[in-house]
Design a protein around this motif. Structure first.
Motif, PDB file in Angstrom:
ATOM      1  N   ILE A 143      19.234  37.882  24.498  1.00  0.00           N
ATOM      2  CA  ILE A 143      19.917  39.117  24.493  1.00  0.00           C
ATOM      3  C   ILE A 143      20.862  38.903  23.577  1.00  0.00           C
ATOM      4  CG2 ILE A 143      22.173  40.040  25.091  1.00  0.00           C
ATOM      5  CD1 ILE A 143      20.412  40.301  28.220  1.00  0.00           C
ATOM      6  N   ILE A 144      21.466  37.317  23.375  1.00  0.00           N
ATOM      7  CA  ILE A 144      22.294  37.051  21.998  1.00  0.00           C
ATOM      8  C   ILE A 144      21.981  36.565  20.549  1.00  0.00           C
ATOM      9  CG2 ILE A 144      24.426  35.913  23.611  1.00  0.00           C
ATOM     10  CD1 ILE A 144      23.146  33.364  23.424  1.00  0.00           C
ATOM     11  N   GLN A 145      19.952  36.342  21.404  1.00  0.00           N
ATOM     12  CA  GLN A 145      19.451  35.888  19.601  1.00  0.00           C
ATOM     13  C   GLN A 145      19.431  37.322  18.769  1.00  0.00           C
ATOM     14  OE1 GLN A 145      15.129  35.124  19.725  1.00  0.00           O
ATOM     15  NE2 GLN A 145      15.862  33.752  18.053  1.00  0.00           N
ATOM     16  N   LEU A 146      18.892  38.464  20.099  1.00  0.00           N
ATOM     17  CA  LEU A 146      19.176  40.076  19.172  1.00  0.00           C
ATOM     18  C   LEU A 146      20.631  40.680  18.664  1.00  0.00           C
ATOM     19  CD1 LEU A 146      16.783  42.036  22.538  1.00  0.00           C
ATOM     20  CD2 LEU A 146      16.560  41.557  19.538  1.00  0.00           C
ATOM     21  N   ALA A 147      21.731  40.109  19.738  1.00  0.00           N
ATOM     22  CA  ALA A 147      22.727  40.479  18.882  1.00  0.00           C
ATOM     23  C   ALA A 147      22.887  39.378  17.686  1.00  0.00           C
ATOM     24  CB  ALA A 147      23.998  40.360  20.245  1.00  0.00           C
ATOM     25  N   LEU A 169      22.591  47.788  22.671  1.00  0.00           N
ATOM     26  CA  LEU A 169      21.916  46.207  21.566  1.00  0.00           C
ATOM     27  C   LEU A 169      20.058  46.863  21.662  1.00  0.00           C
ATOM     28  CD1 LEU A 169      22.323  43.798  19.831  1.00  0.00           C
ATOM     29  CD2 LEU A 169      21.334  42.608  22.503  1.00  0.00           C
ATOM     30  N   PHE A 170      19.858  47.099  22.730  1.00  0.00           N
ATOM     31  CA  PHE A 170      18.477  47.126  23.256  1.00  0.00           C
ATOM     32  C   PHE A 170      17.723  48.343  22.323  1.00  0.00           C
ATOM     33  CE2 PHE A 170      16.969  44.715  27.500  1.00  0.00           C
ATOM     34  CZ  PHE A 170      17.690  43.849  26.723  1.00  0.00           C
ATOM     35  N   VAL A 171      18.666  49.817  22.637  1.00  0.00           N
ATOM     36  CA  VAL A 171      18.323  51.216  21.672  1.00  0.00           C
ATOM     37  C   VAL A 171      17.945  50.593  20.704  1.00  0.00           C
ATOM     38  CG1 VAL A 171      19.411  53.127  21.314  1.00  0.00           C
ATOM     39  CG2 VAL A 171      19.444  52.454  23.202  1.00  0.00           C
ATOM     40  N   GLU A 172      19.720  49.494  19.577  1.00  0.00           N
ATOM     41  CA  GLU A 172      18.642  49.239  18.419  1.00  0.00           C
ATOM     42  C   GLU A 172      17.919  48.560  18.111  1.00  0.00           C
ATOM     43  OE1 GLU A 172      22.675  47.851  17.143  1.00  0.00           O
ATOM     44  OE2 GLU A 172      21.481  47.088  15.746  1.00  0.00           O
ATOM     45  N   LYS A 173      17.740  47.775  18.126  1.00  0.00           N
ATOM     46  CA  LYS A 173      16.911  46.321  18.761  1.00  0.00           C
ATOM     47  C   LYS A 173      15.505  46.766  19.059  1.00  0.00           C
ATOM     48  CE  LYS A 173      19.894  43.748  15.866  1.00  0.00           C
ATOM     49  NZ  LYS A 173      19.895  44.083  14.751  1.00  0.00           N
ATOM     50  N   LEU A 174      15.557  47.413  19.763  1.00  0.00           N
ATOM     51  CA  LEU A 174      14.812  47.567  21.050  1.00  0.00           C
ATOM     52  C   LEU A 174      13.743  48.964  20.770  1.00  0.00           C
ATOM     53  CD1 LEU A 174      14.090  44.983  23.987  1.00  0.00           C
ATOM     54  CD2 LEU A 174      13.085  44.625  21.950  1.00  0.00           C
ATOM     55  N   ALA A 188      12.053  46.597  29.402  1.00  0.00           N
ATOM     56  CA  ALA A 188      12.112  46.566  27.967  1.00  0.00           C
ATOM     57  C   ALA A 188      11.972  45.419  27.545  1.00  0.00           C
ATOM     58  CB  ALA A 188      13.685  47.297  27.324  1.00  0.00           C
ATOM     59  N   ALA A 189      12.712  43.936  27.982  1.00  0.00           N
ATOM     60  CA  ALA A 189      12.934  43.012  27.414  1.00  0.00           C
ATOM     61  C   ALA A 189      11.752  42.194  27.505  1.00  0.00           C
ATOM     62  CB  ALA A 189      13.686  41.991  27.696  1.00  0.00           C
ATOM     63  N   ARG A 190      11.405  42.469  28.787  1.00  0.00           N
ATOM     64  CA  ARG A 190       9.815  41.659  28.935  1.00  0.00           C
ATOM     65  C   ARG A 190       8.514  42.319  28.397  1.00  0.00           C
ATOM     66  NH1 ARG A 190       6.746  40.726  35.226  1.00  0.00           N
ATOM     67  NH2 ARG A 190       8.814  40.198  35.805  1.00  0.00           N
ATOM     68  N   ALA A 191       8.062  43.350  28.563  1.00  0.00           N
ATOM     69  CA  ALA A 191       7.961  44.105  27.571  1.00  0.00           C
ATOM     70  C   ALA A 191       7.592  43.560  25.859  1.00  0.00           C
ATOM     71  CB  ALA A 191       7.618  46.115  27.239  1.00  0.00           C
ATOM     72  N   ALA A 192       8.791  43.545  25.693  1.00  0.00           N
ATOM     73  CA  ALA A 192       9.095  42.382  24.625  1.00  0.00           C
ATOM     74  C   ALA A 192       8.513  41.333  24.227  1.00  0.00           C
ATOM     75  CB  ALA A 192      10.170  42.942  23.781  1.00  0.00           C
ATOM     76  N   LEU A 193       8.912  40.943  25.534  1.00  0.00           N
ATOM     77  CA  LEU A 193       8.810  39.552  24.607  1.00  0.00           C
ATOM     78  C   LEU A 193       7.143  39.172  25.381  1.00  0.00           C
ATOM     79  CD1 LEU A 193      11.832  38.204  27.293  1.00  0.00           C
ATOM     80  CD2 LEU A 193      11.237  37.052  24.836  1.00  0.00           C
ATOM     81  N   ARG A 194       6.422  39.814  26.573  1.00  0.00           N
ATOM     82  CA  ARG A 194       5.329  39.391  26.608  1.00  0.00           C
ATOM     83  C   ARG A 194       4.491  39.376  25.506  1.00  0.00           C
ATOM     84  NH1 ARG A 194       3.794  38.266  32.279  1.00  0.00           N
ATOM     85  NH2 ARG A 194       5.816  37.620  33.350  1.00  0.00           N
ATOM     86  N   GLN A 195       4.376  40.628  24.618  1.00  0.00           N
ATOM     87  CA  GLN A 195       3.727  40.643  23.483  1.00  0.00           C
ATOM     88  C   GLN A 195       4.013  38.472  22.626  1.00  0.00           C
ATOM     89  OE1 GLN A 195       4.786  43.736  20.821  1.00  0.00           O
ATOM     90  NE2 GLN A 195       4.321  45.125  22.310  1.00  0.00           N
ATOM     91  N   ARG A 196       4.865  37.794  22.681  1.00  0.00           N
ATOM     92  CA  ARG A 196       5.568  37.224  21.817  1.00  0.00           C
ATOM     93  C   ARG A 196       4.888  35.878  22.145  1.00  0.00           C
ATOM     94  NH1 ARG A 196       6.836  38.114  16.815  1.00  0.00           N
ATOM     95  NH2 ARG A 196       9.259  38.398  16.892  1.00  0.00           N
ATOM     96  N   PHE A 197       4.744  36.204  23.994  1.00  0.00           N
ATOM     97  CA  PHE A 197       4.313  34.518  24.755  1.00  0.00           C
ATOM     98  C   PHE A 197       2.470  34.667  24.398  1.00  0.00           C
ATOM     99  CE2 PHE A 197       8.218  34.645  27.485  1.00  0.00           C
ATOM    100  CZ  PHE A 197       7.962  33.421  27.522  1.00  0.00           C
ATOM    101  N   ALA A 198       2.242  36.096  23.810  1.00  0.00           N
ATOM    102  CA  ALA A 198       1.077  35.882  23.370  1.00  0.00           C
ATOM    103  C   ALA A 198       0.174  35.311  22.391  1.00  0.00           C
ATOM    104  CB  ALA A 198      -0.134  37.329  23.986  1.00  0.00           C
TER     105      ALA A 198
END
Ligand code: SF4
Length: 505
Positions: A143-147, A169-174, A188-198
């Motif tokens: 969250i704070i990295q997005l912000a 913040l999530f509306v704006e960034k995700l 929403a955070a989990r879905a975005a992060l899963r891609q990054r892990f992969a």
């Protein structure tokens, strides 16, 4: 208050800005009191909490007394299990080591988890300079990295943010539809992060404890992302402050009871990842390469001093932040350091230089709440006083104030000479009577509130009691010394003064 615009040098100004932020104060009040209540409930499940704290401190003191020996034992055993251990004198060296590991392996994306130490050395910026994208995966850090901010708590980095702010913040960034439903936001955070892990080529984590007898590192967490960070990518780099080592697994038992209870009020965190070396065989869980970076970055200096050494016993639970009346009001960013709150006010000047943080030892009322909650019994008020003495008397004495020194010298002179004190208080009483100001002293808006600077800085916030018409010595000499002793009050009978808790004046 943007977290980038503040530094430890301007704590007073930062704190004033934070105090004016009602949204921040609301978020802090809610979170710190919640953690405080949970902590109390959790420590109630341990029969001998005090005994456990004492044991933890003994383990830490014993380890710190022979830190070199335990570090070597840890490094030998970690390498025997397949890890590669690197020694970093300071943050720059630690960044260079991790950067080189990443560059040599053609790493483009890094996932990170549980690492205040990496915040301490600004690792993300160092990686970005090499063209490597670091992705924070702990929800709070994400969250704070997005912000575009920095953490404001050592356990709950986004503690200063309200649910509404995170939703916006999530509306704006995700790009998700507006929602203030926590489950929707987390998903929403989990879905975005899963891609990054992969996509990640490398994982970087911190370390809660390093066990010397086996070379094992332990990471505690609740979200499972540290587990993914340390096991999915082919390369794992663990950044570990040298004070994190403990001798044995048996000692770990003590800290596993203390840390979750003190930090988040849990009996145990949802995940405890114990990592000993790399994966054993192809197809096993775990990385192909494990690098452990043992970082000093000023810790040896702290270790060398008999008074400050105890600050290295900190297990970063954050309980002192939640209990601190200053932190509860101003939050973490006001401290202008990666380590905020009472322990931050102690660690930051020691690690980053007193000249950069000379206001921080004063960011405390010395009420002792931090010492009372600390699971390893660090005497933070004692350390704060030690650092204050360094500020005014140390070799660098960056903030030695001539007027303050003069005032205390005058006070000491007066207190050491009873006759002089009698004369001075006599003059003061006479002035009070002649000027008729006694009734106005000690009241907001009264005489003391009108003192000119620099004394006005003191009286703007505090009342000064007027001088009593007669001193206690005088009353004792003339009325009390030869009076018959007072009658004993039968047990259970309270006077009015007792009940009101006051002195009757
Ligand atoms: S000083 Fe004590 S209470 Fe504060 S973070 Fe460290 S271990 Fe926790």
């Amino acid at each position: 208050m943007s977290s980038h615009s503040v530094t430890s040098r301007t704590f007073d100004r930062n704190a004033r800005a934070a105090l004016a932020d009602t949204q921040l104060r609301g978020a802090l009040r809610h979170a710190t009191s919640l953690f405080g209540e949970r902590r109390l409930a959790a420590i109630g499940t341990v029969d001998d909490w005090e005994g456990l704290r004492t044991r933890a401190r003994e383990i830490k003191d014993r380890t710190l007394a022979q830190l070199d020996r335990y570090l070597e034992e840890f490094a030998d055993n970690a390498e025997r299990a397949g890890a590669r251990v690197h020694w970093a004198r300071d943050g720059e060296e630690a960044c260079a080591i991790i950067g080189q590991i990443a560059r040599e392996r053609g790493v483009r994306t890094v996932v990170k988890s549980k690492s205040m130490a990496s915040e301490e050395i600004h690792l993300n910026a160092a990686l970005a300079r090499l063209g490597i994208e670091p992705i924070e995966t702990d929800l709070g850090e994400y969250i704070i990295q997005l912000a575009g901010e920095t953490p404001s708590h050592i356990v709950v980095p986004a503690i200063h943010k309200t649910k509404r702010q995170i939703a916006e913040l999530f509306v704006e960034k995700l790009g998700i539809p507006p929602s203030d439903d926590v489950a929707t936001l987390t998903e929403a955070a989990r879905a975005a992060l899963r891609q990054r892990f992969a996509q990640a080529d490398m994982g970087i984590s911190g370390v809660n404890f390093g066990v010397a007898e086996t070379g094992t590192i332990l990471i505690l967490e609740n979200e499972g992302n540290a587990r993914l960070t340390t096991s999915l990518p082919p390369v794992h780099a663990a950044l570990m402050g040298i004070e994190k080592v403990i001798p044995s697994f048996q000692d770990l038992d003590v800290f596993l009871k203390l840390l979750p209870r003190s930090g988040t009020g849990q009996l145990l965190t949802a995940y405890q990842s114990l990592i000993t070396g790399t994966r054993r065989a192809p197809g096993d869980e775990g990385p192909e390469e494990l690098h452990i970076v043992l970082m000093d970055n000023g810790r040896s200096r702290v270790l060398a001093h008999p008074t400050t050494r105890q600050s290295l016993a900190c297990i970063r639970c954050g309980a002192c932040l939640n209990a601190c009346p200053v932190y509860q009001q101003v939050g973490g960013h006001a401290y202008g350091s990666v380590y905020p709150g009472p322990i931050g006010a102690v660690i930051s000047p020691q690690l980053f230089g007193l000249e950069n943080s000379s206001q921080l030892p004063y960011a405390s009322s010395l009420c002792g709440a931090c010492r009372d909650v600390c699971p390893v019994k660090i005497d933070i008020p004692e350390l704060l006083l030690h650092l204050r003495s360094q500020v005014v008397e140390g070799d660098d004495a960056p903030q030695a104030k001539p007027l303050e020194r003069l005032s205390f010298a005058a006070y000491a002179t007066l207190m050491e000479r009873p006759a002089l004190l009698r004369v001075a208080t006599g003059v003061g009483r006479l002035a009070q009577r002649l000027l008729g100001i006694r009734e106005r002293v000690g009241k907001q808006g009264g005489v003391t509130a009108r003192l000119a600077p620099p004394l006005g800085a003191w009286t703007a916030w505090r009342d000064l009691r007027p001088l009593a018409p007669r001193s206690f010595r005088d009353i004792w000499r003339t009325e009390l010394r030869d009076a018959p002793p007072p009658q004993r009050i039968p047990a259970g009978v309270a006077t009015r003064a007792d009940r009101s808790g006051g002195d009757g004046s």
